[in-house]
Write a protein that holds these residues in place. Sequence first.
Motif, PDB file in Angstrom:
ATOM      1  N   THR A  24       0.493  -0.897  -0.197  1.00 30.84           N
ATOM      2  CA  THR A  24      -0.231  -0.418  -0.361  1.00 30.84           C
ATOM      3  C   THR A  24       1.311   0.967   0.082  1.00 30.84           C
ATOM      4  O   THR A  24       2.197   1.542  -0.214  1.00 30.84           O
ATOM      5  CB  THR A  24      -1.145   0.523   1.338  1.00 30.84           C
ATOM      6  OG1 THR A  24      -0.004  -0.107   2.932  1.00 30.84           O
ATOM      7  CG2 THR A  24      -1.874  -1.346   1.448  1.00 30.84           C
ATOM      8  N   PRO A  25       0.453   2.227  -0.493  1.00 37.68           N
ATOM      9  CA  PRO A  25       1.754   3.795  -0.363  1.00 37.68           C
ATOM     10  C   PRO A  25       1.847   4.448   1.147  1.00 37.68           C
ATOM     11  O   PRO A  25       2.989   3.939   1.666  1.00 37.68           O
ATOM     12  CB  PRO A  25       0.519   4.835  -0.083  1.00 37.68           C
ATOM     13  CG  PRO A  25      -0.747   4.441  -1.095  1.00 37.68           C
ATOM     14  CD  PRO A  25      -0.864   2.898  -0.492  1.00 37.68           C
ATOM     15  N   GLU A  26       1.136   2.901   2.151  1.00 37.01           N
ATOM     16  CA  GLU A  26       1.854   3.591   4.140  1.00 37.01           C
ATOM     17  C   GLU A  26       3.433   2.288   4.254  1.00 37.01           C
ATOM     18  O   GLU A  26       3.524   2.413   4.686  1.00 37.01           O
ATOM     19  CB  GLU A  26       1.051   3.202   4.460  1.00 37.01           C
ATOM     20  CG  GLU A  26      -0.489   3.495   4.909  1.00 37.01           C
ATOM     21  CD  GLU A  26      -1.156   3.811   3.709  1.00 37.01           C
ATOM     22  OE1 GLU A  26      -1.897   2.147   3.540  1.00 37.01           O
ATOM     23  OE2 GLU A  26      -1.704   4.772   2.995  1.00 37.01           O
ATOM     24  N   GLY A  27       2.944   1.194   2.987  1.00 34.74           N
ATOM     25  CA  GLY A  27       4.097  -0.024   2.488  1.00 34.74           C
ATOM     26  C   GLY A  27       3.914  -1.456   3.086  1.00 34.74           C
ATOM     27  O   GLY A  27       2.614  -1.229   2.128  1.00 34.74           O
ATOM     28  N   LYS A  28       4.320  -2.056   3.237  1.00 34.21           N
ATOM     29  CA  LYS A  28       4.570  -3.211   3.154  1.00 34.21           C
ATOM     30  C   LYS A  28       4.431  -3.690   4.139  1.00 34.21           C
ATOM     31  O   LYS A  28       4.861  -3.762   4.776  1.00 34.21           O
ATOM     32  CB  LYS A  28       5.404  -4.227   2.489  1.00 34.21           C
ATOM     33  CG  LYS A  28       6.465  -4.268   2.548  1.00 34.21           C
ATOM     34  CD  LYS A  28       7.735  -5.073   1.456  1.00 34.21           C
ATOM     35  CE  LYS A  28       9.034  -4.937   1.595  1.00 34.21           C
ATOM     36  NZ  LYS A  28      10.042  -5.476   0.612  1.00 34.21           N
ATOM     37  N   ASP A  29       3.620  -4.851   4.045  1.00 33.40           N
ATOM     38  CA  ASP A  29       2.912  -5.973   5.099  1.00 33.40           C
ATOM     39  C   ASP A  29       3.098  -7.552   4.871  1.00 33.40           C
ATOM     40  O   ASP A  29       2.422  -7.777   3.486  1.00 33.40           O
ATOM     41  CB  ASP A  29       1.661  -5.743   6.543  1.00 33.40           C
ATOM     42  CG  ASP A  29       1.431  -6.383   7.075  1.00 33.40           C
ATOM     43  OD1 ASP A  29       2.843  -7.360   7.556  1.00 33.40           O
ATOM     44  OD2 ASP A  29       0.670  -6.403   7.616  1.00 33.40           O
ATOM     45  N   ALA A  99       6.222 -13.679  -3.561  1.00 39.71           N
ATOM     46  CA  ALA A  99       4.596 -12.888  -3.233  1.00 39.71           C
ATOM     47  C   ALA A  99       4.931 -11.672  -2.782  1.00 39.71           C
ATOM     48  O   ALA A  99       4.075 -10.778  -3.715  1.00 39.71           O
ATOM     49  CB  ALA A  99       4.153 -13.321  -1.383  1.00 39.71           C
ATOM     50  N   GLU A 100       6.006 -11.127  -3.090  1.00 33.57           N
ATOM     51  CA  GLU A 100       6.426  -9.567  -2.575  1.00 33.57           C
ATOM     52  C   GLU A 100       7.046  -9.287  -4.029  1.00 33.57           C
ATOM     53  O   GLU A 100       6.126  -8.127  -4.489  1.00 33.57           O
ATOM     54  CB  GLU A 100       7.457  -9.241  -2.424  1.00 33.57           C
ATOM     55  CG  GLU A 100       8.789  -7.670  -2.062  1.00 33.57           C
ATOM     56  CD  GLU A 100       9.653  -7.560  -1.335  1.00 33.57           C
ATOM     57  OE1 GLU A 100      10.279  -6.760  -0.736  1.00 33.57           O
ATOM     58  OE2 GLU A 100       9.626  -8.805  -0.062  1.00 33.57           O
ATOM     59  N   TRP A 101       7.180 -10.377  -4.526  1.00 36.16           N
ATOM     60  CA  TRP A 101       7.935  -9.754  -6.222  1.00 36.16           C
ATOM     61  C   TRP A 101       6.677  -9.980  -7.126  1.00 36.16           C
ATOM     62  O   TRP A 101       6.087  -8.812  -8.450  1.00 36.16           O
ATOM     63  CB  TRP A 101       8.548 -10.957  -6.981  1.00 36.16           C
ATOM     64  CG  TRP A 101       8.748 -10.667  -8.543  1.00 36.16           C
ATOM     65  CD1 TRP A 101       9.080 -11.947  -9.227  1.00 36.16           C
ATOM     66  CD2 TRP A 101       9.477  -9.755  -9.485  1.00 36.16           C
ATOM     67  NE1 TRP A 101       9.461 -11.460 -10.675  1.00 36.16           N
ATOM     68  CE2 TRP A 101       9.601 -10.336 -10.235  1.00 36.16           C
ATOM     69  CE3 TRP A 101      10.254  -8.592  -8.663  1.00 36.16           C
ATOM     70  CZ2 TRP A 101      10.831  -9.582 -11.370  1.00 36.16           C
ATOM     71  CZ3 TRP A 101      10.721  -7.959  -9.205  1.00 36.16           C
ATOM     72  CH2 TRP A 101      11.125  -8.203 -10.595  1.00 36.16           C
ATOM     73  N   ILE A 102       5.064 -10.687  -6.825  1.00 37.73           N
ATOM     74  CA  ILE A 102       4.010 -10.709  -7.148  1.00 37.73           C
ATOM     75  C   ILE A 102       3.693  -9.660  -6.905  1.00 37.73           C
ATOM     76  O   ILE A 102       3.121  -9.606  -7.521  1.00 37.73           O
ATOM     77  CB  ILE A 102       3.307 -12.277  -7.213  1.00 37.73           C
ATOM     78  CG1 ILE A 102       4.362 -13.010  -8.061  1.00 37.73           C
ATOM     79  CG2 ILE A 102       1.774 -11.849  -7.168  1.00 37.73           C
ATOM     80  CD1 ILE A 102       3.244 -14.258  -6.568  1.00 37.73           C
ATOM     81  N   ALA A 103       3.313  -8.889  -5.667  1.00 34.94           N
ATOM     82  CA  ALA A 103       2.482  -7.043  -5.401  1.00 34.94           C
ATOM     83  C   ALA A 103       3.044  -6.573  -6.346  1.00 34.94           C
ATOM     84  O   ALA A 103       2.544  -5.578  -6.597  1.00 34.94           O
ATOM     85  CB  ALA A 103       2.908  -7.429  -4.138  1.00 34.94           C
ATOM     86  N   GLN A 104       4.136  -6.330  -6.238  1.00 35.35           N
ATOM     87  CA  GLN A 104       4.977  -5.556  -6.747  1.00 35.35           C
ATOM     88  C   GLN A 104       4.954  -5.228  -8.168  1.00 35.35           C
ATOM     89  O   GLN A 104       4.413  -4.982  -8.884  1.00 35.35           O
ATOM     90  CB  GLN A 104       6.833  -5.463  -7.271  1.00 35.35           C
ATOM     91  CG  GLN A 104       7.622  -4.773  -5.753  1.00 35.35           C
ATOM     92  CD  GLN A 104       8.687  -5.979  -5.363  1.00 35.35           C
ATOM     93  OE1 GLN A 104       9.068  -6.025  -5.788  1.00 35.35           O
ATOM     94  NE2 GLN A 104       9.665  -4.521  -4.402  1.00 35.35           N
TER      95      GLN A 104
END
Length: 166
Positions: A24-29, A99-104
């Motif tokens: 999100t604009p606030e960061g990642k979780d 998971a992080e790569w997919i989100a990006q």
Amino acid sequence: MEVIIERVCGMDVHKDNITACIMTPEGKDIQTFSTKTVFLIQLMDWIKSHGCTHVAMESTGVFWKPIVNLIEAEEMEFLVVNAQHMKAVPGRKTDVKDAEWIAQLLRHGLLKASFIPDRNQRELRELVRYRRSIIEERARQHNRIQKVDAPYSFIYLSTSSLKGRV
């Protein structure tokens, strides 16, 4: 790169666990969830609490199905992507990195979804497959009975032909 979708969730789905990354604009979780129903509901609550509008997942086999059913019920946009169509992260491969790569990739609009029929079509396909399996099982049982009955059919035919002649 330009951000196209602000609130996304990328998931790496396996048989026993799901690693999810929300950006999100606030960061990642990042969190990992079990695939049991209770934890899938927790996963959906977690995604909704972050206000995600789009979800993408990498999954092999049929492990994506229960998750897609829940996402459809929440009326979120989802993509099931083929792992071979994504360029992997260089270096060590872990579920968290995936998971992080997919989100990006989703956030920047770079993912191509695999074809997933709508819910009615999926249910119809399941019924047709089930019907076919029942028909095949019936044929197997019929052949098994004929195989057991075959040695005795000669006796039956020979005695019935004798009775017919006399």
